[in-house]
Scaffold this motif. Structure first.
Motif, mmCIF file in Angstrom:
data_model
loop_
_atom_site.group_PDB
_atom_site.id
_atom_site.type_symbol
_atom_site.label_atom_id
_atom_site.label_comp_id
_atom_site.label_asym_id
_atom_site.label_seq_id
_atom_site.Cartn_x
_atom_site.Cartn_y
_atom_site.Cartn_z
ATOM 1 N N ALA A 49 0.840 -1.190 0.000
ATOM 2 C CA ALA A 49 0.000 0.000 0.000
ATOM 3 C C ALA A 49 0.877 1.242 0.000
ATOM 4 O O ALA A 49 2.017 1.206 0.467
ATOM 5 C CB ALA A 49 -0.915 0.018 1.221
ATOM 6 N N SER A 50 0.320 2.328 -0.500
ATOM 7 C CA SER A 50 1.018 3.612 -0.453
ATOM 8 C C SER A 50 0.024 4.733 -0.246
ATOM 9 O O SER A 50 -1.167 4.604 -0.561
ATOM 10 C CB SER A 50 1.828 3.856 -1.734
ATOM 11 N N THR A 58 -4.553 6.912 -2.304
ATOM 12 C CA THR A 58 -3.933 5.746 -1.702
ATOM 13 C C THR A 58 -4.039 4.616 -2.716
ATOM 14 O O THR A 58 -4.987 4.557 -3.501
ATOM 15 C CB THR A 58 -4.614 5.339 -0.391
ATOM 16 N N TYR A 60 -3.383 0.284 -3.348
ATOM 17 C CA TYR A 60 -3.257 -1.010 -2.676
ATOM 18 C C TYR A 60 -3.001 -2.121 -3.696
ATOM 19 O O TYR A 60 -3.507 -2.062 -4.821
ATOM 20 C CB TYR A 60 -4.538 -1.343 -1.908
ATOM 21 N N ALA A 64 -5.054 -6.733 -1.032
ATOM 22 C CA ALA A 64 -5.282 -5.954 0.181
ATOM 23 C C ALA A 64 -6.505 -5.050 0.083
ATOM 24 O O ALA A 64 -6.977 -4.538 1.110
ATOM 25 C CB ALA A 64 -4.052 -5.109 0.504
ATOM 26 N N LYS A 65 -6.998 -4.864 -1.100
ATOM 27 C CA LYS A 65 -8.134 -3.953 -1.287
ATOM 28 C C LYS A 65 -9.349 -4.420 -0.492
ATOM 29 O O LYS A 65 -9.705 -5.596 -0.526
ATOM 30 C CB LYS A 65 -8.476 -3.841 -2.773
ATOM 31 N N THR A 69 -6.049 -0.574 5.199
ATOM 32 C CA THR A 69 -6.172 0.870 5.032
ATOM 33 C C THR A 69 -4.884 1.545 5.473
ATOM 34 O O THR A 69 -4.426 1.329 6.601
ATOM 35 C CB THR A 69 -7.337 1.433 5.855
ATOM 36 N N ILE A 70 -4.314 2.353 4.605
ATOM 37 C CA ILE A 70 -3.120 3.121 4.944
ATOM 38 C C ILE A 70 -3.562 4.545 5.275
ATOM 39 O O ILE A 70 -4.437 5.104 4.606
ATOM 40 C CB ILE A 70 -2.086 3.093 3.800
ATOM 41 N N LEU A 81 -0.871 1.186 8.959
ATOM 42 C CA LEU A 81 -1.480 0.212 8.055
ATOM 43 C C LEU A 81 -2.429 -0.621 8.897
ATOM 44 O O LEU A 81 -1.995 -1.463 9.681
ATOM 45 C CB LEU A 81 -0.437 -0.670 7.370
ATOM 46 N N THR A 106 4.712 2.323 -6.689
ATOM 47 C CA THR A 106 4.602 0.989 -6.121
ATOM 48 C C THR A 106 5.882 0.194 -6.248
ATOM 49 O O THR A 106 5.926 -0.965 -5.843
ATOM 50 C CB THR A 106 3.462 0.228 -6.812
#
Length: 124
Positions: A49-50, A58, A60, A64-65, A69-70, A81, A106
């Motif tokens: 994630a970023s 953000t 993902y 992870a989607k 949550t970042i 995270l 990424t």
């Protein structure tokens, strides 16, 4: 020289949650995009994630989607995270990273400072 300290890992059962934290020392994290990567046993490190310098957008990894949550804290000194509905395949060492100025991506090459990693183990 900036340093990042990641924390919050641990052992959790499948379906459980963990919140990882990443704090900076000597580096103003609010000026940079931030990312989380992970490395599973026997595998290469991968992007998770970023969050951009401005907190939006953000990004993902597909797996992870909807579960991770970042975010940043209000003071923008810590990046989190939040990981919900964890699965055994989420097991690995999680690293936070601070992007190169003006970069937001990424790829590992987009990031220049890395934390020491925190172990996440999800049991089935």
């Amino acid at each position: 020289q900036g340093q990042l300290v990641a924390s919050g890992g641990g052992l959790v059962q499948a379906g459980g949650s963990l919140r990882l934290s990443c704090a900076g020392s000597g580096r103003n994290l609010s000026r940079y995009a931030m990312g989380w990567f992970r490395q599973a046993p026997g595998k290469e490190r991968e992007f998770v994630a970023s969050i951009s310098r401005s907190d939006s957008p953000t990004v993902y990894v597909d797996s992870a989607k909807g579960r991770f949550t970042i975010s940043r804290d209000f003071a923008r000194t810590t990046v989190f995270l939040q990981m919900n509905n964890l699965k055994p395949e989420d097991t690995g060492v999680y690293y936070c990273a601070s992007a190169r100025f003006g970069r937001d991506g990424t790829s590992e090459s987009d990031y220049e400072y890395w934390g020491q990693g925190t172990q996440v183990t999800v049991s089935s």
